[in-house]
Scaffold this motif. Structure first.
Motif, short mmCIF file in Angstrom:
data_model
loop_
_atom_site.label_atom_id
_atom_site.label_comp_id
_atom_site.label_asym_id
_atom_site.label_seq_id
_atom_site.Cartn_x
_atom_site.Cartn_y
_atom_site.Cartn_z
N ILE A 55 13.10 -10.96 -7.74
CA ILE A 55 13.79 -9.76 -7.25
C ILE A 55 14.50 -9.00 -8.37
O ILE A 55 14.82 -7.84 -8.21
CB ILE A 55 14.80 -10.08 -6.12
CG1 ILE A 55 15.88 -11.03 -6.59
CG2 ILE A 55 14.07 -10.61 -4.90
CD1 ILE A 55 17.03 -11.18 -5.61
N TRP A 56 14.71 -9.62 -9.51
CA TRP A 56 15.40 -8.95 -10.61
C TRP A 56 14.42 -8.23 -11.54
O TRP A 56 14.83 -7.51 -12.43
CB TRP A 56 16.24 -9.95 -11.40
CG TRP A 56 17.17 -10.72 -10.51
CD1 TRP A 56 17.11 -12.04 -10.20
CD2 TRP A 56 18.27 -10.20 -9.77
NE1 TRP A 56 18.10 -12.38 -9.32
CE2 TRP A 56 18.83 -11.26 -9.04
CE3 TRP A 56 18.84 -8.93 -9.63
CZ2 TRP A 56 19.93 -11.09 -8.21
CZ3 TRP A 56 19.94 -8.78 -8.79
CH2 TRP A 56 20.47 -9.85 -8.10
N SER A 57 13.12 -8.42 -11.33
CA SER A 57 12.12 -7.85 -12.24
C SER A 57 11.79 -6.38 -11.94
O SER A 57 11.19 -5.72 -12.76
CB SER A 57 10.82 -8.64 -12.15
OG SER A 57 10.19 -8.41 -10.89
N ASP A 58 12.14 -5.89 -10.78
CA ASP A 58 11.80 -4.53 -10.37
C ASP A 58 10.29 -4.36 -10.23
O ASP A 58 9.76 -3.26 -10.37
CB ASP A 58 12.39 -3.50 -11.32
CG ASP A 58 12.45 -2.11 -10.69
OD1 ASP A 58 12.53 -2.02 -9.46
OD2 ASP A 58 12.37 -1.11 -11.44
N LYS A 59 9.58 -5.45 -9.99
CA LYS A 59 8.13 -5.41 -9.79
C LYS A 59 7.83 -5.92 -8.39
O LYS A 59 7.95 -7.12 -8.11
CB LYS A 59 7.41 -6.25 -10.84
CG LYS A 59 7.53 -5.65 -12.22
CD LYS A 59 6.80 -6.47 -13.25
CE LYS A 59 6.98 -5.75 -14.56
NZ LYS A 59 7.01 -6.56 -15.70
N TRP A 60 7.43 -5.00 -7.52
CA TRP A 60 7.12 -5.33 -6.14
C TRP A 60 5.65 -5.03 -5.88
O TRP A 60 5.05 -4.19 -6.54
CB TRP A 60 8.00 -4.51 -5.19
CG TRP A 60 9.42 -4.96 -5.22
CD1 TRP A 60 10.37 -4.62 -6.14
CD2 TRP A 60 10.06 -5.84 -4.31
NE1 TRP A 60 11.56 -5.24 -5.87
CE2 TRP A 60 11.40 -6.00 -4.73
CE3 TRP A 60 9.64 -6.52 -3.18
CZ2 TRP A 60 12.30 -6.80 -4.05
CZ3 TRP A 60 10.55 -7.31 -2.49
CH2 TRP A 60 11.86 -7.45 -2.94
N SER A 61 5.10 -5.69 -4.91
CA SER A 61 3.71 -5.45 -4.52
C SER A 61 3.58 -4.06 -3.91
O SER A 61 4.56 -3.43 -3.52
CB SER A 61 3.27 -6.49 -3.49
OG SER A 61 3.96 -6.28 -2.26
N ASP A 62 2.34 -3.61 -3.82
CA ASP A 62 2.07 -2.43 -3.01
C ASP A 62 2.32 -2.81 -1.56
O ASP A 62 2.21 -3.99 -1.20
CB ASP A 62 0.61 -1.98 -3.19
CG ASP A 62 0.35 -1.37 -4.56
OD1 ASP A 62 1.31 -0.82 -5.16
OD2 ASP A 62 -0.79 -1.44 -5.02
N PRO A 63 2.62 -1.84 -0.71
CA PRO A 63 2.83 -2.18 0.70
C PRO A 63 1.58 -2.75 1.35
O PRO A 63 0.46 -2.31 1.08
CB PRO A 63 3.17 -0.82 1.34
CG PRO A 63 3.54 0.07 0.23
CD PRO A 63 2.82 -0.43 -0.99
N VAL A 64 1.78 -3.77 2.16
CA VAL A 64 0.73 -4.34 2.99
C VAL A 64 1.06 -3.89 4.41
O VAL A 64 2.10 -4.27 4.96
CB VAL A 64 0.69 -5.88 2.90
CG1 VAL A 64 -0.29 -6.46 3.90
CG2 VAL A 64 0.38 -6.32 1.48
N TYR A 65 0.19 -3.06 4.99
CA TYR A 65 0.43 -2.54 6.33
C TYR A 65 -0.16 -3.49 7.36
O TYR A 65 -1.16 -4.15 7.12
CB TYR A 65 -0.20 -1.14 6.47
CG TYR A 65 0.50 -0.14 5.59
CD1 TYR A 65 1.63 0.53 6.02
CD2 TYR A 65 0.03 0.12 4.30
CE1 TYR A 65 2.29 1.43 5.21
CE2 TYR A 65 0.69 1.02 3.48
CZ TYR A 65 1.81 1.68 3.93
OH TYR A 65 2.46 2.55 3.11
N PHE A 66 0.49 -3.56 8.52
CA PHE A 66 -0.02 -4.39 9.61
C PHE A 66 0.15 -3.65 10.93
O PHE A 66 1.03 -2.81 11.08
CB PHE A 66 0.66 -5.76 9.64
CG PHE A 66 2.15 -5.72 9.86
CD1 PHE A 66 2.68 -5.83 11.14
CD2 PHE A 66 3.01 -5.57 8.79
CE1 PHE A 66 4.06 -5.80 11.35
CE2 PHE A 66 4.39 -5.54 8.99
CZ PHE A 66 4.91 -5.65 10.26
N GLU A 67 -0.74 -3.98 11.86
CA GLU A 67 -0.72 -3.34 13.17
C GLU A 67 0.39 -3.92 14.03
O GLU A 67 0.45 -5.13 14.27
CB GLU A 67 -2.05 -3.57 13.89
CG GLU A 67 -3.07 -2.50 13.64
CD GLU A 67 -4.28 -2.66 14.55
OE1 GLU A 67 -4.09 -2.69 15.79
OE2 GLU A 67 -5.37 -2.77 14.00
N PHE A 68 1.28 -3.04 14.46
CA PHE A 68 2.31 -3.42 15.41
C PHE A 68 2.88 -2.13 15.98
O PHE A 68 3.33 -1.27 15.23
CB PHE A 68 3.42 -4.24 14.74
CG PHE A 68 4.55 -4.59 15.67
CD1 PHE A 68 4.31 -5.31 16.83
CD2 PHE A 68 5.84 -4.17 15.40
CE1 PHE A 68 5.35 -5.62 17.70
CE2 PHE A 68 6.88 -4.48 16.25
CZ PHE A 68 6.64 -5.21 17.41
#
Length: 159
Positions: free
Chosen positions: A49-62
């Motif tokens: 969480i300190w790296s500022d590197k997050w995944s691309d969003p993974v969308y899901f049906e809801f």
């Protein structure tokens, strides 16, 4: 953005088994043609969480808002959320693959709350062999309350 659009109630969860931290959230989109709002639910993850590197969003049906992640002792991941439309929303649950957003089970209504309007913001916890389902209901003014139910199984019934 209109007053009721945008991001709703993000939940941050850390999975100690994988070491990943997840944010699961709903973005409410207002169609330009004035049609019904569209909930877009997604997950982002990071190993640090300190790296500022997050995944691309993974969308899901809801078809709802306020999703939350729960990992059971067997490692399975579940999403619970407030299934719409309101005001008599219900709390739904399904197993999910967090890396793809694919549902691994059918979506099931597990609780309707205690009778207050807009049951939402659900979170599941497990302690001493019971699953606890904590929600908000009753709207966001005088009738607002936090309620909790428990079950011996993840799928309910929750009392």
């Amino acid at each position: 953005m209109l007053a009721t659009g945008g991001l709703f109630a993000p939940t941050i969860r850390h999975d100690p088994k994988s070491g990943k931290t997840y944010i699961i959230n709903t973005n409410i989109l207002h169609p330009e043609d004035g049609g019904e709002d569209i909930p877009e639910n997604f997950i982002v993850a990071t190993d640090d969480i300190w790296s500022d590197k997050w995944s691309d969003p993974v969308y899901f049906e809801f078809s709802g808002i306020d999703p939350s992640i729960f990992w059971d002792e067997d490692g399975k991941a579940y999403v619970c959320g407030s299934h719409g439309p309101g005001p008599m929303t219900t709390i739904s649950l399904f197993e999910i693959d967090l890396s793809t957003g694919k549902k691994l089970s059918e979506e099931k209504t597990v609780w309707k709350g205690t009778g207050g309007i807009y049951p939402e913001g659900p979170h599941i916890y497990k302690k001493d062999g019971f699953y606890y389902l904590l929600i908000s209901e009753g709207g966001t003014f005088k009738g607002h309350m936090i309620t909790v139910a428990r079950s011996e199984t993840i799928w309910g019934p929750y009392d």
